[in-house]
Design a protein around this motif. Structure first.
Motif, short mmCIF file in Angstrom:
data_model
loop_
_atom_site.label_atom_id
_atom_site.label_comp_id
_atom_site.label_asym_id
_atom_site.label_seq_id
_atom_site.Cartn_x
_atom_site.Cartn_y
_atom_site.Cartn_z
N GLU A 271 0.57 -1.35 0.12
CA GLU A 271 -0.23 0.01 -0.01
C GLU A 271 0.42 1.24 -0.16
N ILE A 274 2.06 2.10 -3.28
CA ILE A 274 1.20 1.97 -4.69
C ILE A 274 1.73 3.68 -4.23
N ARG A 275 1.37 4.54 -3.65
CA ARG A 275 0.84 5.66 -2.90
C ARG A 275 1.69 6.55 -2.91
N LYS A 276 2.81 5.94 -2.77
CA LYS A 276 4.20 6.42 -3.63
C LYS A 276 4.24 6.71 -4.90
N PHE A 277 4.25 5.68 -5.83
CA PHE A 277 4.02 5.13 -7.06
C PHE A 277 3.14 6.75 -7.45
N SER A 278 1.85 6.85 -6.51
CA SER A 278 0.70 7.28 -7.32
C SER A 278 0.93 9.53 -6.70
N GLY A 279 1.92 9.47 -6.00
CA GLY A 279 1.95 10.83 -5.51
C GLY A 279 1.07 11.22 -4.42
N ILE A 280 0.64 9.64 -3.80
CA ILE A 280 0.20 9.81 -2.79
C ILE A 280 0.14 10.02 -1.57
#
Length: 302
Positions: A271, A274-280
């Motif tokens: 998770e 995914i957040r890091k990749f999505s810029g979250i």
């Protein structure tokens, strides 16, 4: 009684080479189960002659080889031949001596011990009296069974375990027994045995054959010890197997918990990626706390 399941009882044995009517050198006529009836009558008349009793092969002869007690004195007034061998308190020795003088044709009091005479009593008597107050096992009843002399016993301890009381309905039994320790019951069962002897000789003789076919040798006792030890070994093996399975189950449960923790960490890492990749935005404070707790649970204790 509280630990009855942990206790086992094994009957004593006797030496079937020493107590063997077929080879016994101390008796007048040797015999086996095939010719016991005729031979016991011959042994009886030989013992009657030796002890000065009335020589009558049809007389009902009762034997006692033991310490002498007051209850046994009651029998002397009965219409039986009584052969006593043993010692005890002086008053009882005197009592049997008195009766042997009063009824010399019916009572023989031998206030001493003789191994050879005891064998002749076992081989010659029709019945053997053993009215013990208590008896963890007893040997004399086993010897009398071996010689085809039917035991008359009180139902206690090993006497109850080794002597099957006569049942005239179904024709079973290897002797006679009574329950309570008193002269009344003892005399009643002696009279019942005597009645059976005189009125139903066929049933009596069949009982003699059953008695001689009993196996109370040390070989039989040894087999019971083997069964006991085999059972203990099997029980110990089952106990160890149960411990092994329990340990395996606990290890599997611990491994499952570790796998669940690892899966939770992997899920959180995924998770986060995914957040890091999505810029979250990165983990919240609560998520970091939960991750730290999972990591702490995973760390082995010192």
């Amino acid at each position: 009684r509280a630990r009855s399941k942990q206790l086992s009882g094994i009957v004593n044995g006797i030496d079937y080479n020493v107590y063997n009517p077929k080879t016994d050198k101390d008796i007048a006529v040797n015999y086996s189960v095939e010719d016991v009836i005729k031979a016991k009558a011959a042994n009886k008349t030989a013992l009657q002659k030796e002890l000065g009793l009335e020589e009558n092969p049809d007389a009902f002869m009762l034997g006692i080889v033991s310490r002498l007690t007051d209850q046994k004195g009651q029998i002397c007034a009965e219409d039986v031949q009584l052969v006593v061998l043993g010692t005890g308190e002086g008053k009882y020795q005197d009592m049997f001596t008195y009766y042997s003088r009063k009824y010399p044709e019916r009572v023989s009091a031998n206030i001493f011990y003789s191994e050879a005479l005891s064998h002749r009593i076992y081989a010659s008597c029709d019945a053997f009296l053993m009215p013990s107050l208590f008896e963890p096992c007893g040997l004399s009843q086993l010897m009398s069974l071996r010689y085809g002399t039917l035991p008359i016993v009180r139902e206690t301890g090993g006497l109850r375990d080794t002597v099957t009381p006569y049942n005239e309905v179904d024709g079973t039994g290897t002797g006679f027994s009574f329950t309570n320790y008193n002269a009344h019951e003892m005399l009643a069962i002696i009279r019942y045995a005597k009645k059976t002897y005189f009125n139903d000789r066929r049933a009596w003789n069949e009982m003699v054959l059953r008695a001689m076919k009993q196996d109370f040798s040390w070989d039989a006792s040894a087999r019971e010890y083997e069964k006991l030890y085999d059972g203990l070994i099997e029980e110990e093996a089952r106990r160890k197997e149960a411990i092994r399975l329990q340990q395996a189950r606990e290890a599997a449960e611990a491994a499952l918990k570790e796998a669940e923790k690892a899966l939770e960490l992997a899920k959180r890492a995924e998770e986060k990626a995914i957040r890091k990749f999505s810029g979250i935005e990165d983990e919240t404070e609560d998520e970091r706390t939960e991750t730290a707790e999972v990591e702490a649970d995973k760390t082995p204790e010192a």
